[in-house]
Design a protein around this motif. Structure first.
Motif, PDB file in Angstrom:
ATOM      1  N   GLU A   1       0.543  10.028  15.158  1.00 63.35           N
ATOM      2  CA  GLU A   1       1.509   9.136  15.215  1.00 63.35           C
ATOM      3  C   GLU A   1       0.913   7.740  14.755  1.00 63.35           C
ATOM      4  O   GLU A   1      -0.160   7.530  15.901  1.00 63.35           O
ATOM      5  N   ALA A   2      -0.141   7.367  13.521  1.00 62.84           N
ATOM      6  CA  ALA A   2      -1.064   6.160  13.340  1.00 62.84           C
ATOM      7  C   ALA A   2      -0.673   4.535  12.776  1.00 62.84           C
ATOM      8  O   ALA A   2      -0.141   5.648  11.775  1.00 62.84           O
ATOM      9  N   VAL A   3      -1.304   3.774  13.287  1.00 63.20           N
ATOM     10  CA  VAL A   3      -1.014   3.196  11.679  1.00 63.20           C
ATOM     11  C   VAL A   3      -2.707   2.527  11.192  1.00 63.20           C
ATOM     12  O   VAL A   3      -3.247   2.731  11.890  1.00 63.20           O
ATOM     13  N   LYS A   4      -2.023   1.960  10.595  1.00 66.97           N
ATOM     14  CA  LYS A   4      -3.752   2.016   9.470  1.00 66.97           C
ATOM     15  C   LYS A   4      -3.484   0.348   9.271  1.00 66.97           C
ATOM     16  O   LYS A   4      -2.458  -0.379   8.487  1.00 66.97           O
ATOM     17  N   VAL A   5      -3.542  -0.907  10.247  1.00 68.53           N
ATOM     18  CA  VAL A   5      -3.865  -2.441  10.059  1.00 68.53           C
ATOM     19  C   VAL A   5      -5.024  -3.017   9.180  1.00 68.53           C
ATOM     20  O   VAL A   5      -6.652  -2.529   9.591  1.00 68.53           O
TER      21      VAL A   5
ATOM     22  N   SER B   1      -1.493  -5.955   5.620  1.00 72.91           N
ATOM     23  CA  SER B   1      -0.544  -4.706   5.716  1.00 72.91           C
ATOM     24  C   SER B   1      -0.649  -3.991   6.955  1.00 72.91           C
ATOM     25  O   SER B   1      -1.746  -3.863   7.751  1.00 72.91           O
ATOM     26  N   VAL B   2       0.400  -3.628   6.984  1.00 70.75           N
ATOM     27  CA  VAL B   2       0.481  -1.780   7.540  1.00 70.75           C
ATOM     28  C   VAL B   2       1.127  -0.477   7.883  1.00 70.75           C
ATOM     29  O   VAL B   2       2.183  -0.890   6.854  1.00 70.75           O
ATOM     30  N   VAL B   3       0.785   0.489   7.493  1.00 67.45           N
ATOM     31  CA  VAL B   3       1.502   1.860   7.196  1.00 67.45           C
ATOM     32  C   VAL B   3       0.978   2.807   8.059  1.00 67.45           C
ATOM     33  O   VAL B   3       0.147   3.002   8.876  1.00 67.45           O
ATOM     34  N   SER B   4       1.899   3.547   8.853  1.00 67.23           N
ATOM     35  CA  SER B   4       2.066   3.894   9.378  1.00 67.23           C
ATOM     36  C   SER B   4       2.020   5.427   8.769  1.00 67.23           C
ATOM     37  O   SER B   4       2.241   5.410   7.682  1.00 67.23           O
ATOM     38  N   GLY B   5       1.425   6.494   9.363  1.00 66.40           N
ATOM     39  CA  GLY B   5       0.725   7.923   9.285  1.00 66.40           C
ATOM     40  C   GLY B   5       0.489   8.285  10.059  1.00 66.40           C
ATOM     41  O   GLY B   5       0.534   8.472  11.414  1.00 66.40           O
TER      42      GLY B   5
ATOM     43  N   GLU C   1       5.929   9.175   5.796  1.00 66.24           N
ATOM     44  CA  GLU C   1       7.571   9.025   4.858  1.00 66.24           C
ATOM     45  C   GLU C   1       7.652   7.781   4.402  1.00 66.24           C
ATOM     46  O   GLU C   1       7.495   6.972   5.648  1.00 66.24           O
ATOM     47  N   ASP C   2       8.024   7.279   3.168  1.00 68.00           N
ATOM     48  CA  ASP C   2       8.864   6.190   3.727  1.00 68.00           C
ATOM     49  C   ASP C   2       9.814   5.425   4.164  1.00 68.00           C
ATOM     50  O   ASP C   2       9.496   4.312   4.745  1.00 68.00           O
ATOM     51  N   TYR C   3      10.802   6.108   5.322  1.00 70.56           N
ATOM     52  CA  TYR C   3      11.668   6.029   5.905  1.00 70.56           C
ATOM     53  C   TYR C   3      11.265   5.554   7.135  1.00 70.56           C
ATOM     54  O   TYR C   3      11.501   4.642   8.426  1.00 70.56           O
ATOM     55  N   HIS C   4       9.870   5.431   7.197  1.00 66.42           N
ATOM     56  CA  HIS C   4       8.571   5.182   8.898  1.00 66.42           C
ATOM     57  C   HIS C   4       8.356   3.602   8.096  1.00 66.42           C
ATOM     58  O   HIS C   4       7.759   3.486   9.313  1.00 66.42           O
ATOM     59  N   GLN C   5       8.063   3.768   6.882  1.00 68.27           N
ATOM     60  CA  GLN C   5       7.014   2.284   7.061  1.00 68.27           C
ATOM     61  C   GLN C   5       8.448   0.746   7.003  1.00 68.27           C
ATOM     62  O   GLN C   5       8.856   0.778   6.910  1.00 68.27           O
ATOM     63  N   ASP C   6       7.669  -0.149   8.211  1.00 65.97           N
ATOM     64  CA  ASP C   6       8.410  -1.165   8.720  1.00 65.97           C
ATOM     65  C   ASP C   6      10.070  -1.043   9.163  1.00 65.97           C
ATOM     66  O   ASP C   6      11.187  -0.988   9.127  1.00 65.97           O
ATOM     67  N   PHE C   7       9.692   0.312  10.034  1.00 66.73           N
ATOM     68  CA  PHE C   7      11.125   0.378  10.697  1.00 66.73           C
ATOM     69  C   PHE C   7      11.854  -0.036  11.082  1.00 66.73           C
ATOM     70  O   PHE C   7      13.003   0.105  11.595  1.00 66.73           O
ATOM     71  N   PHE C   8      11.167  -0.655  11.957  1.00 63.28           N
ATOM     72  CA  PHE C   8      11.791  -1.805  13.036  1.00 63.28           C
ATOM     73  C   PHE C   8      13.050  -2.401  12.031  1.00 63.28           C
ATOM     74  O   PHE C   8      14.088  -2.918  12.641  1.00 63.28           O
ATOM     75  N   ALA C   9      12.437  -3.127  11.091  1.00 61.68           N
ATOM     76  CA  ALA C   9      12.857  -4.781  10.750  1.00 61.68           C
ATOM     77  C   ALA C   9      14.117  -3.862   9.758  1.00 61.68           C
ATOM     78  O   ALA C   9      15.210  -4.178   9.794  1.00 61.68           O
TER      79      ALA C   9
ATOM     80  N   TRP D   1       6.482   3.339  14.980  1.00 62.01           N
ATOM     81  CA  TRP D   1       6.723   2.020  15.174  1.00 62.01           C
ATOM     82  C   TRP D   1       6.786   1.018  15.813  1.00 62.01           C
ATOM     83  O   TRP D   1       6.490  -0.063  15.352  1.00 62.01           O
ATOM     84  N   CYS D   2       6.140   1.315  16.700  1.00 62.12           N
ATOM     85  CA  CYS D   2       5.897  -0.057  17.980  1.00 62.12           C
ATOM     86  C   CYS D   2       5.042  -0.602  17.735  1.00 62.12           C
ATOM     87  O   CYS D   2       4.817  -1.897  17.553  1.00 62.12           O
ATOM     88  N   LEU D   3       3.416   0.218  17.545  1.00 65.19           N
ATOM     89  CA  LEU D   3       2.800  -0.182  15.966  1.00 65.19           C
ATOM     90  C   LEU D   3       2.483  -1.774  15.381  1.00 65.19           C
ATOM     91  O   LEU D   3       2.486  -2.245  15.439  1.00 65.19           O
ATOM     92  N   ASP D   4       3.122  -1.043  14.100  1.00 70.99           N
ATOM     93  CA  ASP D   4       4.247  -1.493  13.084  1.00 70.99           C
ATOM     94  C   ASP D   4       4.655  -2.187  13.136  1.00 70.99           C
ATOM     95  O   ASP D   4       4.005  -3.479  13.024  1.00 70.99           O
ATOM     96  N   ALA D   5       5.440  -2.473  14.812  1.00 74.14           N
ATOM     97  CA  ALA D   5       5.865  -3.766  14.326  1.00 74.14           C
ATOM     98  C   ALA D   5       5.550  -4.731  15.247  1.00 74.14           C
ATOM     99  O   ALA D   5       5.755  -6.040  14.535  1.00 74.14           O
TER     100      ALA D   5
END
Length: 181
Positions: free
Chosen positions: A54-58, A27-31, A145-153, A13-17
């Protein structure tokens, strides 16, 4: 032309945000990656038994933001000296790691880790207190899962977002103000 890096440094969530706060990131995808279980769920990864991080694809445009800035931001938003944890988040799923797709990416990641060793005034190593960031070949990446994508926003007033993610986003925005979105 875009480039994509897969990196892990604590809660995604932190990396994504933090990456979404940078201009040039498209694009940022959590996975999940780096483990043994195909198509793991969040609950399975949280046990630590899958081996996944827990990783992000940036994905970013290197004409707008240099690869070195993307990687230096990574070492700004988490503490690469913490072995298998970030703050209160504990377990191998929170490890610091960079997953390369090519020899060129591997070389960029190694150079970034060396810069981080200078910034954090710590040698590269395998023990707490050294730069413990692992550089590994990228295997399968599974979208979270979808609820993790862009979680901070989506959850700006959630406790973890306020206490942990927001300070990391602010730190990256301050250090890389010229790239703030």
């Amino acid at each position: 032309m875009t480039e994509t890096y897969v990196i892990a440094g604590g809660c995604f969530w932190c990396l994504d945000a933090a990456y979404r706060a940078l201009r040039g990131v498209s694009s940022v995808v959590s996975g999940y990656t780096g483990g043994r279980r195909p198509h793991p769920t969040y609950e399975q990864v949280c046990t630590g038994a899958t081996g996944h991080a827990e990783a992000v694809k940036v994905t970013f445009d290197p004409e707008v933001i240099a690869p070195e800035i993307i990687l230096d931001a990574f070492f700004t938003m988490h503490d690469p000296r913490q072995l298998n944890h970030q703050g209160a988040d504990r377990g191998t799923q929170y490890r610091s790691a960079m997953f390369y797709e090519s020899d060129e990416q591997r070389a960029l990641f190694e150079a970034a880790r060396e810069r981080a060793a200078e910034i954090w005034d710590a040698p590269v190593g395998d023990e707490e207190g050294t730069i413990v960031t692992r550089i590994e070949p990228l295997g399968d990446f599974y979208d979270a899962e979808d609820y993790h994508q862009d979680f901070f926003a989506k959850n700006p007033t959630q406790g973890y977002c306020l206490a942990v993610a927001a300070p990391k986003v602010n730190k990256v925005r301050a250090r890389f103000a010229q790239y703030a979105a």
